[in-house]
Design an enzyme around this catalytic site. Structure first.
Site, PDB file in Angstrom:
ATOM      1  N   GLU A 179       0.676  -1.441  -0.052  1.00  0.00           N
ATOM      2  CA  GLU A 179      -0.003  -0.377  -0.023  1.00  0.00           C
ATOM      3  C   GLU A 179       0.681   1.003   0.245  1.00  0.00           C
ATOM      4  O   GLU A 179       2.317   1.347   0.262  1.00  0.00           O
ATOM      5  CB  GLU A 179      -0.764   0.191   1.640  1.00  0.00           C
ATOM      6  CG  GLU A 179      -2.307  -0.990   1.042  1.00  0.00           C
ATOM      7  CD  GLU A 179      -3.160  -0.618   2.169  1.00  0.00           C
ATOM      8  OE1 GLU A 179      -2.617  -0.173   3.022  1.00  0.00           O
ATOM      9  OE2 GLU A 179      -4.270  -1.083   2.107  1.00  0.00           O
TER      10      GLU A 179
ATOM     11  N   HIS B 278     -10.910  10.272   3.131  1.00  0.00           N
ATOM     12  CA  HIS B 278     -10.147   9.689   1.734  1.00  0.00           C
ATOM     13  C   HIS B 278     -10.649  10.460   1.027  1.00  0.00           C
ATOM     14  O   HIS B 278     -11.565  10.689   0.660  1.00  0.00           O
ATOM     15  CB  HIS B 278     -10.944   8.231   2.281  1.00  0.00           C
ATOM     16  CG  HIS B 278     -10.087   7.383   1.676  1.00  0.00           C
ATOM     17  ND1 HIS B 278     -10.561   7.077   0.140  1.00  0.00           N
ATOM     18  CD2 HIS B 278      -9.603   5.972   1.694  1.00  0.00           C
ATOM     19  CE1 HIS B 278     -10.070   5.877  -0.019  1.00  0.00           C
ATOM     20  NE2 HIS B 278      -9.200   5.516   0.749  1.00  0.00           N
TER      21      HIS B 278
ATOM     22  N   ARG C 198      -2.493  10.100   0.457  1.00  0.00           N
ATOM     23  CA  ARG C 198      -3.932  10.135   0.547  1.00  0.00           C
ATOM     24  C   ARG C 198      -4.235  11.842   1.082  1.00  0.00           C
ATOM     25  O   ARG C 198      -5.405  12.556   0.146  1.00  0.00           O
ATOM     26  CB  ARG C 198      -4.069   9.226   1.784  1.00  0.00           C
ATOM     27  CG  ARG C 198      -5.826   9.105   2.137  1.00  0.00           C
ATOM     28  CD  ARG C 198      -6.143   8.045   3.203  1.00  0.00           C
ATOM     29  NE  ARG C 198      -5.784   7.015   2.840  1.00  0.00           N
ATOM     30  CZ  ARG C 198      -6.274   5.832   3.703  1.00  0.00           C
ATOM     31  NH1 ARG C 198      -5.983   6.187   4.673  1.00  0.00           N
ATOM     32  NH2 ARG C 198      -5.903   4.301   2.897  1.00  0.00           N
TER      33      ARG C 198
ATOM     34  N   HIS D  79     -12.244  10.137   7.481  1.00  0.00           N
ATOM     35  CA  HIS D  79     -12.355   8.399   7.157  1.00  0.00           C
ATOM     36  C   HIS D  79     -11.674   8.103   8.248  1.00  0.00           C
ATOM     37  O   HIS D  79     -11.914   6.439   8.546  1.00  0.00           O
ATOM     38  CB  HIS D  79     -11.313   7.967   6.229  1.00  0.00           C
ATOM     39  CG  HIS D  79     -10.473   6.603   5.728  1.00  0.00           C
ATOM     40  ND1 HIS D  79     -12.176   6.181   6.118  1.00  0.00           N
ATOM     41  CD2 HIS D  79      -8.913   5.905   6.384  1.00  0.00           C
ATOM     42  CE1 HIS D  79     -10.856   4.391   5.074  1.00  0.00           C
ATOM     43  NE2 HIS D  79     -10.163   4.833   5.581  1.00  0.00           N
TER      44      HIS D  79
ATOM     45  N   ARG E  32      -2.451   8.911   9.551  1.00  0.00           N
ATOM     46  CA  ARG E  32      -1.909   7.450  10.237  1.00  0.00           C
ATOM     47  C   ARG E  32      -1.434   7.140   9.220  1.00  0.00           C
ATOM     48  O   ARG E  32      -2.097   6.710   7.486  1.00  0.00           O
ATOM     49  CB  ARG E  32      -3.271   6.929  10.130  1.00  0.00           C
ATOM     50  CG  ARG E  32      -3.622   5.392  10.251  1.00  0.00           C
ATOM     51  CD  ARG E  32      -5.659   4.936  10.375  1.00  0.00           C
ATOM     52  NE  ARG E  32      -5.759   5.113   9.268  1.00  0.00           N
ATOM     53  CZ  ARG E  32      -6.285   4.559   9.115  1.00  0.00           C
ATOM     54  NH1 ARG E  32      -6.112   2.894   9.052  1.00  0.00           N
ATOM     55  NH2 ARG E  32      -6.996   4.269   7.213  1.00  0.00           N
TER      56      ARG E  32
HETATM   57  C1  LIG Z   1     -14.862   1.967   5.064  1.00  0.00           C
HETATM   58  C2  LIG Z   1     -13.790   2.007   5.619  1.00  0.00           C
HETATM   59  C3  LIG Z   1     -12.066   1.166   5.206  1.00  0.00           C
HETATM   60  C4  LIG Z   1     -11.482   0.798   6.920  1.00  0.00           C
HETATM   61  N1  LIG Z   1      -9.752   0.342   6.375  1.00  0.00           N
HETATM   62  C5  LIG Z   1      -8.935   0.091   6.828  1.00  0.00           C
HETATM   63  C6  LIG Z   1      -8.748  -0.914   6.878  1.00  0.00           C
HETATM   64  O1  LIG Z   1      -8.062  -1.953   5.179  1.00  0.00           O
HETATM   65  N2  LIG Z   1      -7.166  -1.051   7.492  1.00  0.00           N
HETATM   66  C7  LIG Z   1      -6.976  -0.501   8.640  1.00  0.00           C
HETATM   67  O2  LIG Z   1      -6.421  -0.960   8.883  1.00  0.00           O
HETATM   68  N3  LIG Z   1      -8.076   0.103   8.971  1.00  0.00           N
HETATM   69  C8  LIG Z   1      -9.084   0.354   8.100  1.00  0.00           C
HETATM   70  N4  LIG Z   1     -10.513   1.384   8.200  1.00  0.00           N
HETATM   71  C9  LIG Z   1     -10.011   1.868  10.665  1.00  0.00           C
HETATM   72  C10 LIG Z   1     -10.467   0.994  10.681  1.00  0.00           C
HETATM   73  O3  LIG Z   1     -11.491   0.615  10.411  1.00  0.00           O
HETATM   74  C11 LIG Z   1     -11.081   1.775  12.038  1.00  0.00           C
HETATM   75  O4  LIG Z   1     -10.315   2.528  12.533  1.00  0.00           O
HETATM   76  C12 LIG Z   1     -11.245   0.707  13.443  1.00  0.00           C
HETATM   77  O5  LIG Z   1     -11.826  -0.491  12.959  1.00  0.00           O
HETATM   78  C13 LIG Z   1     -11.612   0.974  14.856  1.00  0.00           C
HETATM   79  O6  LIG Z   1     -11.708   0.292  15.713  1.00  0.00           O
HETATM   80  P1  LIG Z   1     -12.825   0.519  17.152  1.00  0.00           P
HETATM   81  O7  LIG Z   1     -12.508  -1.254  17.429  1.00  0.00           O
HETATM   82  O8  LIG Z   1     -11.627   1.632  17.950  1.00  0.00           O
HETATM   83  O9  LIG Z   1     -14.219   1.162  16.315  1.00  0.00           O
HETATM   84  P2  LIG Z   1     -15.122   0.451  15.792  1.00  0.00           P
HETATM   85  O10 LIG Z   1     -14.785  -0.858  15.058  1.00  0.00           O
HETATM   86  O11 LIG Z   1     -15.596   1.620  15.315  1.00  0.00           O
HETATM   87  O12 LIG Z   1     -16.278  -0.065  16.896  1.00  0.00           O
HETATM   88  C14 LIG Z   1     -16.525   0.590  18.548  1.00  0.00           C
HETATM   89  C15 LIG Z   1     -17.467   0.073  18.794  1.00  0.00           C
HETATM   90  O13 LIG Z   1     -18.108   1.454  20.026  1.00  0.00           O
HETATM   91  C16 LIG Z   1     -19.547   1.330  20.180  1.00  0.00           C
HETATM   92  N5  LIG Z   1     -20.023   2.021  20.451  1.00  0.00           N
HETATM   93  C17 LIG Z   1     -19.657   3.985  20.561  1.00  0.00           C
HETATM   94  N6  LIG Z   1     -20.343   4.899  20.969  1.00  0.00           N
HETATM   95  C18 LIG Z   1     -21.099   4.104  22.363  1.00  0.00           C
HETATM   96  C19 LIG Z   1     -22.280   4.722  22.994  1.00  0.00           C
HETATM   97  N7  LIG Z   1     -21.768   5.317  23.189  1.00  0.00           N
HETATM   98  N8  LIG Z   1     -21.733   3.319  23.746  1.00  0.00           N
HETATM   99  C20 LIG Z   1     -22.104   2.263  23.882  1.00  0.00           C
HETATM  100  N9  LIG Z   1     -20.904   1.473  22.147  1.00  0.00           N
HETATM  101  C21 LIG Z   1     -20.189   2.463  22.154  1.00  0.00           C
HETATM  102  C22 LIG Z   1     -20.346   0.758  18.358  1.00  0.00           C
HETATM  103  O14 LIG Z   1     -21.452   0.072  18.415  1.00  0.00           O
HETATM  104  C23 LIG Z   1     -18.960  -0.164  18.011  1.00  0.00           C
HETATM  105  O15 LIG Z   1     -19.573  -1.285  18.820  1.00  0.00           O
HETATM  106  C24 LIG Z   1     -11.732   1.758   8.084  1.00  0.00           C
HETATM  107  C25 LIG Z   1     -12.526   2.275   8.156  1.00  0.00           C
HETATM  108  C26 LIG Z   1     -13.942   2.043   6.967  1.00  0.00           C
HETATM  109  C27 LIG Z   1     -15.157   3.486   7.665  1.00  0.00           C
END
Ligand SMILES: Cc1cc2nc3c(=O)[nH]c(=O)nc-3n(C[C@H](O)[C@H](O)[C@H](O)COP(=O)(O)OP(=O)(O)OC[C@H]3O[C@@H](n4cnc5c(N)ncnc54)[C@H](O)[C@@H]3O)c2cc1C
Length: 488
Positions: free
Chosen positions: A110, A225, A274, A333, A368
């Site tokens: 990438e 993005h 990006r 993003h 990032r």
């Molecule tokens: C389309 C897209 C493509 C991506 N591609 C990549 C990739 O290829 N590689 C990579 O490394 N990263 C990628 N990213 C970024 C990455 O997906 C995220 O940064 C990462 O998944 C975040 O993980 P997390 O567990 O911190 O949060 P999330 O996976 O967003 O989970 C957050 C959780 O918190 C919960 N929540 C929120 N507020 C509350 C509340 N008040 N009470 C209870 N629960 C709550 C939600 O319901 C959810 O379950 C991408 C992001 C997107 C949107």
């Protein structure tokens, strides 16, 4: 309800924390459905780890620091990259079927990675595959109790120590108490007009922390993005992502005259960093142009096999990307900033921890590196869970009365915040715009009807204030009224 540990969020960061905390009793609260309602399941690109011959954690760390403009916390970067390969193998052992060939993991390349080091699962469906596997393991884990449809609304604290959380569930309000509360609540995309994030990424976790007095940092560093799919109805909110791998495969960005405009902006053209590509798209749109990603020549007939997720999103919009250019718009993003944590993921408030996108561990600096965020949730989540499993049990205060849920954010305030952050704290910022945003936020605060609206305005104000304080352009923070700084 009393637990040893409460985890707010069921993305990769939340579930990795919860799983590693065995045998302690863990409550996982999630907005909608376990493992499916955060950004994690949408990830298309993959997970970065130095798994290839000739690659090393040190090289991965170097690339991460360069992408972050050396504003990263070097120790955090080292910890992340050193643990990456073992963490990917652990995921594979949980049932994640990573794409592989006769040499083992198939490693993709990438932009801004000096080596091929990205693992994928089912091509561009990595996040969905990973979260399906983690969700199944979490549901089967005896130490985890899952509370779906539960929105955390307030942190419970006494004498400056967090001892749990109030939540709004399907049966009404509930209080959860524990030795440790972990914010794994994801990002802030729903605060911007266009985003690749799901609606649950509305910064409500970040707001809980701010309200309780936790320190935040790097709030101005918001990654955009360059290529989200512009839909026919021109809707705002979550838009389908057109993965960077399309440009890697040779797809080009053109305006309505069919002219490539990035060649005049950067030597690497469509493969420039990006933020450079995203700003160029924004500037073209500001000139009144339309912008398209043209993969007809570079990918053509292979599109459905190589990019099934994107192909399906295009088909839903009546676009055949084998034959037609795809209309695009840049979109929020990822948030590099968040609740400030130390090397042990502890926030400034005793009893409160943060991990994943909600946290600011310093690992990403000003920008990032692609595919480092699933990795962050995975590595730091597992490390945090294992540490919290060792916490001594203490006597917890009883939650006397469950605080009011704080209401819902009305569409008026939600829309106003999305528009003003997009205009003034988006891809291109300047002092006048940021001052206007500050004034608009103050005016909106007068009309806020409930705590949820005040919370949202408070997070937006923190972003605007941080962007105002940082007078120079660096990384994802671009000020058109200032010089560009390259640190390191
Ligand atoms: C389309 C897209 C493509 C991506 N591609 C990549 C990739 O290829 N590689 C990579 O490394 N990263 C990628 N990213 C970024 C990455 O997906 C995220 O940064 C990462 O998944 C975040 O993980 P997390 O567990 O911190 O949060 P999330 O996976 O967003 O989970 C957050 C959780 O918190 C919960 N929540 C929120 N507020 C509350 C509340 N008040 N009470 C209870 N629960 C709550 C939600 O319901 C959810 O379950 C991408 C992001 C997107 C949107």
């Amino acid at each position: 309800m009393q637990f040893d540990l409460i985890v707010i969020g069921s993305g990769i960061a939340g579930l990795c924390t919860a799983l590693a905390a065995a045998p302690r009793r863990v409550a996982v609260l999630t907005r909608q459905e376990l493992a499916a309602d955060g950004a994690s399941r949408w990830a298309q690109g993959g997970i970065a780890a130095a798994l290839g011959a000739g690659d090393s954690a040190a090289a991965h760390a170097r690339d991460t620091m360069v992408a972050g403009n050396h504003l990263n916390d070097a120790a955090a970067v080292q910890a992340l990259t050193a643990a990456a390969a073992a963490a990917v193998r652990w995921l594979a052992a949980q049932g994640v079927g990573f794409d592989s060939d006769e040499h083992g993991f198939r490693l993709g390349r990438e932009a801004a990675h000096s080596q091929s080091r990205i693992v994928h699962a089912h091509g561009d469906a990595t996040g969905a595959v990973v979260m399906r596997a983690l969700g199944a393991v979490a549901r089967a884990a005896g130490h985890i109790q899952i509370f779906e449809q539960h929105r955390a609304t307030r942190l419970l604290s006494r004498d400056g120590r967090v001892y749990g959380v109030a939540a709004q569930g399907p049966q009404g309000p509930a209080a959860f108490t524990a030795q440790a509360t972990v914010l794994a609540s994801g990002g802030i995309g729903a605060l911007y007009r266009y985003t690749t994030n799901p609606d649950t990424a509305d910064a409500s976790g970040l707001a809980l922390a701010l309200q309780a007095g936790a320190a935040v940092s790097d709030m101005e560093f918001v990654q955009f993005h360059p290529t989200a799919l512009r839909t026919r109805d021109g809707r705002s909110g979550q838009l389908p992502l057109l993965t960077e791998a399309l440009r890697g495969a040779g797809a080009v960005l053109v305006n309505s005259a069919g002219r490539r405009f990035l060649c005049a902006v950067a030597r690497e053209a469509e493969l420039a960093p990006r933020d450079v590509v995203a700003r160029a798209v924004w500037q073209e749109l500001e000139r009144g142009e339309s912008v398209y990603l043209d993969a007809t020549r570079a990918v053509g007939e292979d599109f459905p096999q190589r990019f099934p997720t994107v192909f399906a999103a295009c088909a839903a919009e009546g676009i055949d990307p084998r034959r037609q250019p795809i209309p695009v718009v840049p979109a929020q993003h990822y948030h590099m900033g968040g609740v400030r944590v130390d090397a042990g993921a502890a926030t400034s408030l005793p009893g409160l921890y943060a991990v994943g996108e909600a946290a600011c561990s310093g690992v990403h600096g000003a920008n990032r590196l692609a595919s480092n965020s699933l990795l962050e949730g995975l590595v730091f989540g597992r490390a945090l869970g294992a540490r919290l499993a060792q916490l001594p049990r203490t006597v917890l205060p009883a939650a006397a009365a469950i605080p009011d849920a704080g209401g819902e954010v009305g569409s008026g305030i939600a829309g106003a915040v999305r528009d003003l952050l997009w205009r003034h704290a988006g891809l291109v910022r300047d002092a006048a715009g940021l001052a206007a945003a500050q004034r608009e936020l103050q005016a909106l605060a007068q009309s806020a009807a409930n705590q949820a609206e005040r919370d949202r305005l408070c997070v937006a104000a923190e972003i605007v204030a941080a962007a105002t304080r940082r007078g120079a352009s660096i990384g994802a923070h671009y000020r058109c009224d200032a010089v560009q700084v390259r640190a390191g």
